[in-house]
Write a protein that holds these residues in place. Structure first.
Motif, PDB file in Angstrom:
ATOM      1  N   ASN A 147      10.447  68.085 -26.659  1.00  0.00           N
ATOM      2  CA  ASN A 147      10.178  66.882 -25.892  1.00  0.00           C
ATOM      3  C   ASN A 147       9.509  67.255 -24.581  1.00  0.00           C
ATOM      4  N   LEU A 148       8.796  66.308 -24.026  1.00  0.00           N
ATOM      5  CA  LEU A 148       8.096  66.565 -22.763  1.00  0.00           C
ATOM      6  C   LEU A 148       8.462  65.477 -21.771  1.00  0.00           C
ATOM      7  N   ARG A 149       8.894  65.899 -20.614  1.00  0.00           N
ATOM      8  CA  ARG A 149       9.216  64.917 -19.576  1.00  0.00           C
ATOM      9  C   ARG A 149       7.959  64.398 -18.912  1.00  0.00           C
TER      10      ARG A 149
ATOM     11  N   GLY B 105       4.642  58.335 -24.163  1.00  0.00           N
ATOM     12  CA  GLY B 105       5.145  59.050 -25.331  1.00  0.00           C
ATOM     13  C   GLY B 105       4.134  59.034 -26.462  1.00  0.00           C
ATOM     14  N   HIS B 106       3.523  57.887 -26.671  1.00  0.00           N
ATOM     15  CA  HIS B 106       2.494  57.789 -27.703  1.00  0.00           C
ATOM     16  C   HIS B 106       1.312  58.692 -27.362  1.00  0.00           C
TER      17      HIS B 106
ATOM     18  N   HIS C 262       8.973  64.261 -28.449  1.00  0.00           N
ATOM     19  CA  HIS C 262       8.786  62.942 -27.851  1.00  0.00           C
ATOM     20  C   HIS C 262       8.418  63.061 -26.385  1.00  0.00           C
ATOM     21  N   GLY C 263       7.788  62.023 -25.874  1.00  0.00           N
ATOM     22  CA  GLY C 263       7.617  61.932 -24.440  1.00  0.00           C
ATOM     23  C   GLY C 263       8.878  61.309 -23.851  1.00  0.00           C
ATOM     24  N   HIS C 264       9.408  61.907 -22.841  1.00  0.00           N
ATOM     25  CA  HIS C 264      10.604  61.364 -22.186  1.00  0.00           C
ATOM     26  C   HIS C 264      10.264  60.923 -20.768  1.00  0.00           C
TER      27      HIS C 264
END
Length: 787
Positions: free
Chosen positions: A566-568, A53-54, A523-525
């Motif tokens: 958000n991005l998986r 996510g970071h 966010h990164g998911h």
RNA sequence: GGGCAACUAGCUCAGUUGGUUAGAGCGUCUCGUUUACACCGAGAAGGUCGGGGGUUCGACUCCCUCGUUGCCCACCA
């Protein structure tokens, strides 16, 4: 050929070292190029588990930065670390199981400083691993002297402008952290609770007066009962008094239009203070204050036999007592949402204390107007800012009763309470360690001063980041070129804090918006679309991914994130990224083997064949689109365009189209020139996304003809203007490609190898005979027949 | 309760002012080692674009409405 394959682990490490040693990303303040400055989010160094996510949120600015650098800007990309304030304190407390009351201030600060050092190194390692092109010679931390000086200057400036005031008022208070907090530090939390129906007694006629409350522990703090003036049930009560159960004192019964007739019994208990309504009514009706909550979350002497109990325990015992004495009529189970402190999850209380506030409520209109001065990417995020500003209820409380933060540059006269401020040139100061220069209070002549021992809210410092980064340079002219910042990249959840507060500061200090463009990331998911959290343990270690697939591959995945979304986590995408680096490397091997280290940079357009014109036209199109996409911060869209061009147009088609010209006894020089043009553009156009492989390719061949020591200092590909316009020919060539596709399909259906020459193919598309030789050579057919 | 976003192939997602037959990658199936690359190439199957209305010659795209999901904000003593 395994020995020629791209060893990403070794090569990426090599280029990391190269970039660092050669200072490729160093900002040159003397440059005459236009500046592009990035107000990089300083991460909390207290994050001890960095995850994909970071990576995602930080690489988004990085893609843009690399593009801007190539597009002709002198990029200023500094790095900061947010290491002051409550987040760090909480982290240290938890890690070492400390209590701030049981350790000396000096010792505590020492621990915090140690942790922040470890934290910033962890970040730096990861950013370098990923190839984030930060200028590491320009860093700051929010606790360093430089940041303290600017935060304190900000305090003085706002004080002089009348925007900084000290108020003695009910303020949000966290009983766990034992400090005042701001409205923006609150979070919602759903709680199962009871609505308690409790009898007061009317003093005039002794009849029971039933109220409903979720906070029975605040009975000793009751200031009044309220009814709606239109509530016929209680028409006779106005102006009379009631007796508080258990605590046995008298409170007035008053009327207020705001009382909801339908809630509970319609008879409302107002305490000092249970919620915002209480504060409003206390002020509006000038009620006497009966505050019962101590800063440590225990009840004070007003609570009689319950004195010293913590709030939750007091609630329990008071309920028991009310039951026992028959004051409690009933309990209804309810679910309601309460405000908790976001750092620790503890419900906040309202406690009257002296705190410093920055006035924001009376500038609401101007602060809303600031939003229009900035370009929001994506635009819908502006709405969140506007919503927040519109719904603000409290001024910004910046005092924290903590240790580790920027001190307030202020002393008070012991005699009259006058605030004594230092001179700007003496900043930063710690009033607990030094005395004011003036010896007498200007107001009363008193000679005894008390230092302010509170520290500032961490946002008080981070709201100054555009100033902090521009003032890393002494030269005022350079500062002016760096402020406002060109870009603020950040995540959506800190719109109401970092973004809002920065706008407040910039507006009050300089009447400016703090940046031109804002880029808000999601966010990164995890794979399932769930938030990555420590508790769920669903995070993937970036270092493992880099070890397995390479930094370029991980960056490739991160490029897929649309702004604000958000991005998986998607391992397939990372694999695709890895394959793209390999494909680039292999395509490079092919091109360079035909170049044999000779210079093909010059393109002679008069000799171009239709397939050359076709690929060059497609290249121009791709450059145009990718440039527009990057300019609009749409790097995900740019990636799609670039991929499509490279994989499909260039590799699958063009390379196949020119092989017959390259493997001839006398290879075609024009084909090589076109290959040079196209592949050199491809290498650069991928550079912001895949900086390692791009650098590798550059040094394998192009470097010998280009001056720059890194591909990242080369210029962004430009549309080839000299290309002759031939729309008719281009259209014809699309037909030619269609025929080639038909032949491929035919072979595939007949289960014939594409390499095998077939004797004849009957095309049912109109194609000019002049292309027959080309089709025969490329598609391996002996004869073309037209139906 | 108010607001913002999303809903397209088995999965992850493109689809920019409404315009031929809705695309890609992955996965599945078939085939092919071809002097850059099998981490490759060729091909196939697979979608009533969340439901329902409406505007239009024409709607994945615009409007209304409903539903589901996620997020932001406010909340009731």
């Amino acid at each position: 050929m395994a020995e020629n394959s791209y060893n990403f682990t070794e090569r990426e490490a090599h280029w990391r070292r190269f970039w660092r040693e050669q200072e490729i990303y160093k900002f040159n303040p003397e440059s005459q190029k236009p500046f592009y400055s990035v107000d990089t989010p300083p991460p909390y160094v207290s994050a001890d588990h960095l995850h994909v996510g970071h990576i995602m949120s930080y690489s988004q600015a990085e893609f843009i930065v690399r593009y801007k650098r190539m597009a002709g800007f002198e990029v200023f990309y500094p790095m900061g670390f947010d290491d002051n304030g409550l987040p760090t304190e909480r982290f240290v407390e938890k890690k070492y199981r400390l209590n701030k009351n049981k350790i000396s201030r000096a010792e505590f600060i020492k621990k915090c400083l140690e942790e922040t050092k470890i934290g910033s190194q962890t970040y730096r390692n990861l950013w370098e691993l990923l190839g984030i092109s930060v200028d590491w010679s320009k860093t700051y931390s929010t606790i360093d002297r430089h940041s303290q000086k600017i935060s304190q200057w900000s305090f003085l400036d706002l004080y002089q402008k009348g925007k900084m005031v000290r108020k003695d008022e009910p303020t949000f208070w966290c009983v766990a952290c034992q400090t005042a907090v701001a409205q923006a530090d609150l979070e919602d939390k759903e709680e199962q609770s009871f609505l308690n129906y409790i009898n007061f007694t009317a003093e005039q006629d002794g009849r029971p007066l039933l109220i409903a409350t979720t906070r029975p522990e605040l009975l000793p703090a009751c200031a009044a009962l309220f009814v709606n003036p239109n509530d016929e049930r209680y028409a006779d009560l106005a102006g009379k008094t009631a007796r508080v159960p258990l605590f046995d004192y008298s409170v007035p019964i008053l009327t207020d239009e705001a009382v909801d007739i339908n809630f509970g019994t319609g008879l409302m208990m107002v305490c000092t203070w249970g919620d915002n309504e209480d504060v409003v009514k206390t002020k509006a009706h000038n009620l006497p204050i009966r505050s019962t909550i101590n800063p440590d979350g225990r009840l004070n002497g007003l609570a009689g036999e319950f004195t010293g109990l913590k709030l939750t325990e007091a609630r329990k015992q008071i309920i028991e007592k009310l039951k026992e004495k028959n004051y409690l009529v009933k309990q209804e189970e309810i679910s309601h949402i309460l405000n908790v402190h976001e750092r620790c999850g503890t419900p906040v209380e309202l406690v009257k204390t002296k705190q410093w506030f920055i006035k924001v409520l009376d500038a609401r209109a101007e602060l809303l107007a600031q939003a229009e001065k900035m370009n929001w990417h994506p635009l819908f995020m502006k709405q969140r800012y506007l919503d927040w500003v519109r719904t603000l209820k409290w001024d910004w409380c910046i005092s924290r009763q903590r240790y580790y933060g920027v001190p307030f540059p202020v002393w008070y006269c012991r005699n009259c309470g006058e605030a004594i401020l230092p001179e700007v040139e003496d900043l930063p100061v710690d009033p607990t360690l030094t005395s004011p220069k003036i010896k007498k209070c200007p107001a009363c002549g008193g000679k005894d001063f008390v230092p302010e021992s509170d520290v500032m809210d961490t946002w008080m410092t981070s709201s100054c980041t555009p100033l902090i980064i521009s003032r890393l340079f002494e030269d005022k002219k350079i500062q002016a070129r760096l402020y406002p910042s060109s870009l603020r990249p950040q995540a959506f959840e800190i719109i109401r804090t970092w973004l809002f507060y920065t706008v407040v500061k910039s507006f009050y200090h300089h009447g400016l918006a703090p940046f031109f463009d804002i880029m808000i990331s999601g966010h990164g998911h995890d794979e399932k679309g769930q938030k990555i959290s420590k508790r769920l343990g669903n995070f993937v270690d970036p270092e493992k991914i880099v070890a397995q697939y390479g930094a370029d591959a991980l960056r490739y995945w991160a490029t897929g994130a649309n702004l604000g979304e958000n991005l998986r986590y998607n391992e397939q995408e990372i694999k695709k990224g890895k394959r793209t680096t390999t494909k680039l490397y292999n395509a490079a091997q092919f091109c360079f083997s035909h170049f044999q280290n000779r210079d093909y940079a010059k393109l002679e357009t008069k000799n171009l064949l239709p397939e050359d014109k076709w690929i060059l036209a497609r290249l121009n199109e791709t450059i145009k689109k990718a440039t527009a996409d990057f300019d609009a911060y749409q790097y995900a869209r740019a990636k799609n365009e670039i991929d499509e061009f490279f994989w499909s147009a260039f590799c699958d088609n063009y390379l196949e189209f020119v092989k017959y010209r390259l493997y001839r006894e006398k290879p075609d020089e024009t084909a090589k020139q076109v290959l040079y043009q196209v592949f050199w553009a491809i290498s650069r156009i991928y550079a912001p996304i895949l900086p390692f492989i791009a650098e590798e390719i550059y040094h394998l061949y192009f470097h010998q003809f280009e001056k720059a020591k890194s591909i990242h200092l080369c210029s962004w590909p430009k549309v080839i203007a000299s290309l002759p316009q031939a729309p008719k020919e281009e259209k014809e060539f699309e037909q030619v490609i269609a025929v080639i596709l038909a032949i491929r399909k035919f072979k595939s259906e007949q289960k014939i190898s594409l390499a095998k020459e077939i004797p004849e193919f009957a095309a049912d598309l109109p194609v000019s005979e002049k292309y027959f030789d080309f089709i025969k050579a490329v598609a391996k057919v002996e004869k073309i027949a037209v139906k």
